[in-house]
Design a protein around this motif. Structure first.
Motif, mmCIF file in Angstrom:
data_model
loop_
_atom_site.group_PDB
_atom_site.id
_atom_site.type_symbol
_atom_site.label_atom_id
_atom_site.label_comp_id
_atom_site.label_asym_id
_atom_site.label_seq_id
_atom_site.Cartn_x
_atom_site.Cartn_y
_atom_site.Cartn_z
ATOM 1 N N LEU A 1 0.829 -1.206 0.000
ATOM 2 C CA LEU A 1 0.000 0.000 0.000
ATOM 3 C C LEU A 1 0.861 1.252 0.000
ATOM 4 N N SER A 2 1.937 1.261 0.786
ATOM 5 C CA SER A 2 2.828 2.417 0.843
ATOM 6 C C SER A 2 3.486 2.677 -0.509
ATOM 7 N N ILE A 3 3.945 1.629 -1.159
ATOM 8 C CA ILE A 3 4.577 1.782 -2.464
ATOM 9 C C ILE A 3 3.577 2.286 -3.494
ATOM 10 N N THR A 4 2.349 1.788 -3.431
ATOM 11 C CA THR A 4 1.305 2.230 -4.362
ATOM 12 C C THR A 4 0.970 3.700 -4.145
ATOM 13 N N GLN A 5 0.814 4.096 -2.895
ATOM 14 C CA GLN A 5 0.508 5.492 -2.578
ATOM 15 C C GLN A 5 1.638 6.420 -3.019
ATOM 16 N N GLN A 6 2.874 5.987 -2.810
ATOM 17 C CA GLN A 6 4.018 6.796 -3.213
ATOM 18 C C GLN A 6 4.060 6.980 -4.723
ATOM 19 N N ALA A 7 3.765 5.920 -5.460
ATOM 20 C CA ALA A 7 3.757 6.005 -6.920
ATOM 21 C C ALA A 7 2.681 6.978 -7.393
ATOM 22 N N TYR A 8 1.509 6.904 -6.773
ATOM 23 C CA TYR A 8 0.421 7.810 -7.153
ATOM 24 C C TYR A 8 0.758 9.249 -6.785
ATOM 25 N N HIS A 9 1.353 9.448 -5.608
ATOM 26 C CA HIS A 9 1.700 10.799 -5.159
ATOM 27 C C HIS A 9 2.735 11.430 -6.088
#
Length: 317
Positions: free
Chosen positions: A271-279
């Motif tokens: 989830l953290s990696i996904t959020q970082q990519a989106y951000h």
């Protein structure tokens, strides 16, 4: 062993050989701009910065050996993966429609086709997860590393667990994707196939339906595949989250911050990696590389289905 095992094995290995150059581009696009630009630094300070969008596709390969980078793991693993996939699919489809493992139905329902494909996708997880992990890391590593070197590093840092980093998202991707894979192939084949087709007409329709199935499959799971790639290559690229936000500036008092990171135990959550990519890159990050992936999917799966059906006829003769 059964005919569908060997037909699946050979068709899977040939598909990897055909599609690896385009798969290399897809993986680097998914991993982020740094996956491509680190190997192609501009020659002068005034040169325009490179990105996946302005770098000519022929320059995605540093040299001829790059055409096969990361192919060793898939060639060794994907043949077995494809064999297991088809065996599991065929047996599941027979069981769902006839109640017997070796009695294949003539006209299975669309739901049973999708379900059997999803079960096949789950069955290959223990092969596909380490294969995908090693392939992706070999494709984006700078300086280049062989699949064997990548495997040794993962084993050294995490043992068997290390070879299954990102395995959860891989299993979901495979299950959903292969459900649509078999469903779309059989649906399109039923729509175009005729009993009076000549051998040449039949071959062309198999190629067309196989290619279409590949495109439909990747379109259905592409965001999941992007996340999988980011999870499996999180430590190799500067665009990925590497440090917790609460990390002290100078590290801990005992100086442990200077120790090298363990790619397995120090990995941020999916989830953290996904959020970082989106951000960092917005929604477009989840479709980056879809075009080249669709082109690869059409070619690879057209070839795979043609080889599979040809071998099934050959072995049944």
């Amino acid at each position: 062993m059964s005919a569908d095992f060997w037909a699946g094995y050979v068709s899977g290995a040939i598909g990897i050989l055909v599609g690896n150059p385009l798969d290399l581009i897809k993986t680097r696009l998914q991993a982020g701009p740094a996956a491509i630009t680190t190997a192609h630094t501009p020659s002068s300070p005034s040169a325009a910065p490179l990105s996946p969008t302005n770098l000519p596709w022929t320059k995605q390969f540093e040299n001829l050996s790059a055409l096969a980078r990361g192919a060793a793991a898939p060639i060794l693993g994907y043949g077995a993966l494809n064999a297991l996939l088809f065996v599991t699919y065929n047996r599941s489809l027979a069981l769902l429609n006839t109640g017997q493992l070796d009695n294949w139905p003539d006209r299975p329902s669309a739901l049973s086709i999708w379900t059997a494909g999803a079960l096949g996708g789950l069955a290959i997880w223990f092969v596909s997860a380490p294969t995908e992990l090693v392939k992706c890391r070999a494709q984006v590593s700078q300086p280049p590393r062989s699949s064997l070197a990548v495997t040794r590093e993962l084993w050294r840092q995490g043992g068997l667990r290390g070879l299954y980093m990102g395995g959860g998202i891989t299993s979901v991707r495979d299950s959903v994707g292969y459900g649509f894979y078999f469903w779309s192939y059989h649906l399109s084949k039923q729509a175009v196939a005729r009993e009076d087709d000549t051998p040449n007409q039949h071959a062309i329709k198999v190629l067309l339906c196989g290619g279409l199935a590949g495109v439909v499959t990747w379109a259905s799971i592409f965001p999941l595949d992007v996340i999988k790639t980011r999870v499996q290559t999180w430590d190799l690229l500067p665009s990925q989250p590497k440090e917790p936000a609460s990390q002290p500036l100078l590290g801990s008092a005992n100086g442990s911050s200077t120790s090298p990171k363990n790619v397995i135990t120090d990995r941020p959550s999916t989830l953290s990696i996904t959020q970082q990519a989106y951000h960092n890159e917005g929604m477009k990050v989840f479709v980056r590389g879809l075009g080249i992936c669709s082109a690869r999917a059409f070619v690879v799966n057209a070839v795979q289905w043609a080889v599979y059906e040809w071998m099934m006829k050959l072995l049944a003769a």
